[in-house]
Design a protein around this motif. Structure first.
Motif, short mmCIF file in Angstrom:
data_model
loop_
_atom_site.label_atom_id
_atom_site.label_comp_id
_atom_site.label_asym_id
_atom_site.label_seq_id
_atom_site.Cartn_x
_atom_site.Cartn_y
_atom_site.Cartn_z
N PHE A 78 0.85 -1.20 0.00
CA PHE A 78 0.00 0.00 0.00
C PHE A 78 0.88 1.25 0.00
CE2 PHE A 78 -2.59 3.34 1.95
CZ PHE A 78 -3.72 3.27 1.17
N GLN A 79 1.10 1.80 -1.18
CA GLN A 79 1.92 3.00 -1.34
C GLN A 79 1.26 3.94 -2.35
OE1 GLN A 79 5.72 1.06 -2.37
NE2 GLN A 79 6.49 1.70 -0.38
N PRO A 80 0.23 4.64 -1.91
CA PRO A 80 -0.51 5.51 -2.84
C PRO A 80 0.26 6.77 -3.22
CG PRO A 80 -1.34 5.78 -0.61
CD PRO A 80 -0.33 4.67 -0.56
N ASP A 81 0.08 7.19 -4.47
CA ASP A 81 0.59 8.48 -4.91
C ASP A 81 -0.47 9.55 -4.73
OD1 ASP A 81 3.21 7.63 -6.02
OD2 ASP A 81 1.94 6.44 -7.36
N MET A 82 -1.71 9.10 -4.65
CA MET A 82 -2.85 9.99 -4.43
C MET A 82 -4.01 9.15 -3.91
SD MET A 82 -3.76 10.71 -8.46
CE MET A 82 -2.10 11.15 -8.94
N HIS A 86 -15.31 8.47 -2.03
CA HIS A 86 -16.66 8.91 -2.42
C HIS A 86 -17.47 9.17 -1.16
CE1 HIS A 86 -20.68 8.92 -4.13
NE2 HIS A 86 -20.16 8.97 -5.35
N SER A 87 -17.77 10.45 -0.89
CA SER A 87 -18.56 10.85 0.27
C SER A 87 -17.90 10.37 1.56
CB SER A 87 -19.99 10.32 0.12
OG SER A 87 -20.84 10.83 1.11
N LEU A 88 -18.53 9.46 2.29
CA LEU A 88 -17.94 8.87 3.49
C LEU A 88 -16.52 8.39 3.24
CD1 LEU A 88 -17.90 7.15 6.20
CD2 LEU A 88 -18.97 5.35 4.83
N GLY A 89 -16.26 7.86 2.05
CA GLY A 89 -14.95 7.31 1.71
C GLY A 89 -13.82 8.31 1.82
N GLU A 90 -14.14 9.61 1.81
CA GLU A 90 -13.09 10.61 1.96
C GLU A 90 -12.42 10.50 3.33
OE1 GLU A 90 -13.32 14.38 -0.23
OE2 GLU A 90 -13.42 15.34 1.75
N LEU A 91 -13.18 10.11 4.35
CA LEU A 91 -12.59 9.92 5.68
C LEU A 91 -11.69 8.68 5.70
CD1 LEU A 91 -15.65 11.01 7.79
CD2 LEU A 91 -13.34 11.90 8.11
N SER A 92 -12.09 7.64 4.99
CA SER A 92 -11.23 6.46 4.87
C SER A 92 -9.92 6.84 4.19
CB SER A 92 -11.93 5.37 4.04
OG SER A 92 -13.20 5.05 4.56
N ALA A 93 -10.02 7.65 3.14
CA ALA A 93 -8.83 8.09 2.40
C ALA A 93 -7.90 8.91 3.29
CB ALA A 93 -9.25 8.92 1.18
N LEU A 94 -8.47 9.70 4.20
CA LEU A 94 -7.66 10.54 5.08
C LEU A 94 -6.95 9.74 6.17
CD1 LEU A 94 -9.99 13.65 5.36
CD2 LEU A 94 -7.78 13.52 4.19
N CYS A 220 0.40 11.77 1.02
CA CYS A 220 0.18 12.05 -0.39
C CYS A 220 -1.09 12.89 -0.51
CB CYS A 220 0.05 10.76 -1.21
SG CYS A 220 -1.42 9.78 -0.83
N PRO A 221 -1.32 13.57 -1.63
CA PRO A 221 -2.49 14.43 -1.76
C PRO A 221 -3.81 13.65 -1.73
CG PRO A 221 -0.86 14.92 -3.46
CD PRO A 221 -0.44 13.65 -2.81
N VAL A 222 -4.83 14.29 -1.18
CA VAL A 222 -6.19 13.76 -1.24
C VAL A 222 -6.99 14.64 -2.20
CG1 VAL A 222 -6.88 15.13 0.80
CG2 VAL A 222 -8.28 13.18 0.08
N TYR A 223 -7.70 14.01 -3.10
CA TYR A 223 -8.56 14.73 -4.05
C TYR A 223 -9.94 14.77 -3.43
CZ TYR A 223 -4.85 14.60 -7.53
OH TYR A 223 -3.66 14.80 -8.20
N GLN A 224 -10.38 15.97 -3.07
CA GLN A 224 -11.59 16.09 -2.25
C GLN A 224 -12.86 16.29 -3.05
OE1 GLN A 224 -9.56 18.79 0.92
NE2 GLN A 224 -10.96 17.45 2.04
N ASN A 225 -13.96 15.78 -2.50
CA ASN A 225 -15.25 15.79 -3.17
C ASN A 225 -15.73 17.19 -3.56
OD1 ASN A 225 -16.91 13.08 -1.28
ND2 ASN A 225 -15.18 13.06 -2.67
N VAL A 226 -15.48 18.15 -2.69
CA VAL A 226 -16.06 19.48 -2.86
C VAL A 226 -15.57 20.19 -4.11
CG1 VAL A 226 -16.12 21.80 -1.86
CG2 VAL A 226 -16.59 19.83 -0.42
N ASN A 227 -14.26 20.07 -4.39
CA ASN A 227 -13.71 20.82 -5.53
C ASN A 227 -12.94 19.97 -6.53
OD1 ASN A 227 -11.43 20.26 -4.06
ND2 ASN A 227 -11.01 22.38 -3.48
N ALA A 228 -12.82 18.65 -6.25
CA ALA A 228 -12.12 17.71 -7.15
C ALA A 228 -10.65 18.10 -7.36
CB ALA A 228 -12.83 17.63 -8.50
N LEU A 229 -10.07 18.77 -6.37
CA LEU A 229 -8.68 19.20 -6.47
C LEU A 229 -7.82 18.51 -5.42
CD1 LEU A 229 -9.21 23.05 -6.95
CD2 LEU A 229 -8.67 21.35 -8.72
#
Length: 291
Positions: A78-82, A86-94, A220-229
């Motif tokens: 598990f070595q993500p570059d980004m 999706h919704s709730l999943g953003e907390l999992s990503a963080l 690594c960066p998280v691409y967030q739901n609100v602005n897709a950035l």
């Protein structure tokens, strides 16, 4: 570059996580820690609960979160570059990119679930999936219903957009969508109007919890739901996470931006394969798979 993506509510199934629990002491310890933090044995519901029990928001959200983050913790490569969720999943990503600890992430998920459930009870409301119309047409139809709250909530993939609003507003919108040529306008079996202004009470409640939680610089960066950035700025991540409850999930735009930024492999981490299907419809990267 590898992009790890994490599913949201709706990906749950009876038996989820049991194989992890049975095969790994580390996973077992995390499940037991989660039971202690939540104050009830969510592992028992995940492994043996009925579909109805799993559908309860207070169960669904932490269940999907736990399955996702424990699966990630068990992955040797598990070595993500980004990352994105999706919704709730953003907390999992963080949690996956080390912005949040496992414990703090779970506490926020539990708080989010209870706050959203309360908001749903205060404002009876729902959502509907609109298939076969372009995004702008859906947005325009929603904007034209001035007597009710109806908004675009989930930009899932081209030709698939979920709307959110009052029960009456969704009923009116579905009829108008069909008249405009939608292949389907299908009300969803959900607790309320997620990602709409009707979630404002939940947003206000969650804001306080987020502001009182320790966030660390992500790996690594998280691409967030609100602005897709992409973001690695703690303050920005917090503000976007707060805004997420009343703003639409820009999943289509997030995947497009990740591909533009170099993602060639998308790996879904969590129950189900919903996000894999959406990624393939949005853009065909070199590889789409799950852990």
């Amino acid at each position: 570059m590898k992009a790890y993506v994490f599913p949201g509510q709706g990906a749950q199934f009876s038996g989820m996580g049991k194989e992890l629990y049975d095969s790994s002491e580390k996973a077992k310890d995390l499940f037991e820690l989660a039971n202690d933090i939540l104050g009830f044995r969510i592992s028992d519901i995940m492994f043996n609960g009925t579909a109805e029990e799993l559908k309860e928001t207070k169960v669904t959200q932490p269940a999907v979160f736990l399955h996702s983050v424990i699966l990630a913790s068990e992955s040797e490569d598990f070595q993500p570059d980004m990352v994105a969720g999706h919704s709730l999943g953003e907390l999992s990503a963080l949690v996956a990119n080390k912005t949040l600890s496992f414990e703090d992430g779970l506490k926020l998920v539990a708080k989010r679930a209870y706050a959203m459930q309360k908001a749903c009870e205060q404002n009876p409301s729902t959502m509907a999936a609109i298939l076969g119309l372009d995004d702008q047409t859906v947005v325009d139809i929603c904007a034209g219903i001035e007597t009710e709250v109806v908004v675009a909530a989930n930009y899932n993939c081209p030709g698939q957009l979920v709307i959110s609003g009052t029960n009456k507003g969704i009923e009116i919108a579905c009829e108008k969508m069909k008249e405009a040529g939608a292949k389907r306008a299908l009300p969803l079996q959900v607790g309320g109007a997620f990602h709409s202004p009707l979630m404002e009470p939940a947003r206000a409640e969650l804001e306080e919890a987020i502001k009182n939680t320790t966030f660390k610089t992500p790996s690594c960066p998280v691409y967030q739901n609100v602005n897709a950035l992409p973001s690695s700025d703690i303050s920005e991540i917090q503000n976007n996470l707060i805004a997420q409850l009343t703003a639409p999930v820009r999943w289509t735009q997030s995947v497009q931006r990740m591909v533009a930024d170099g993602a060639t492999t998308f790996i879904e981490c969590g129950p189900g394969k919903v996000l894999q299907g959406l990624v393939k419809k949005i853009n065909r990267p070199s590889e789409v798979k799950s852990i």
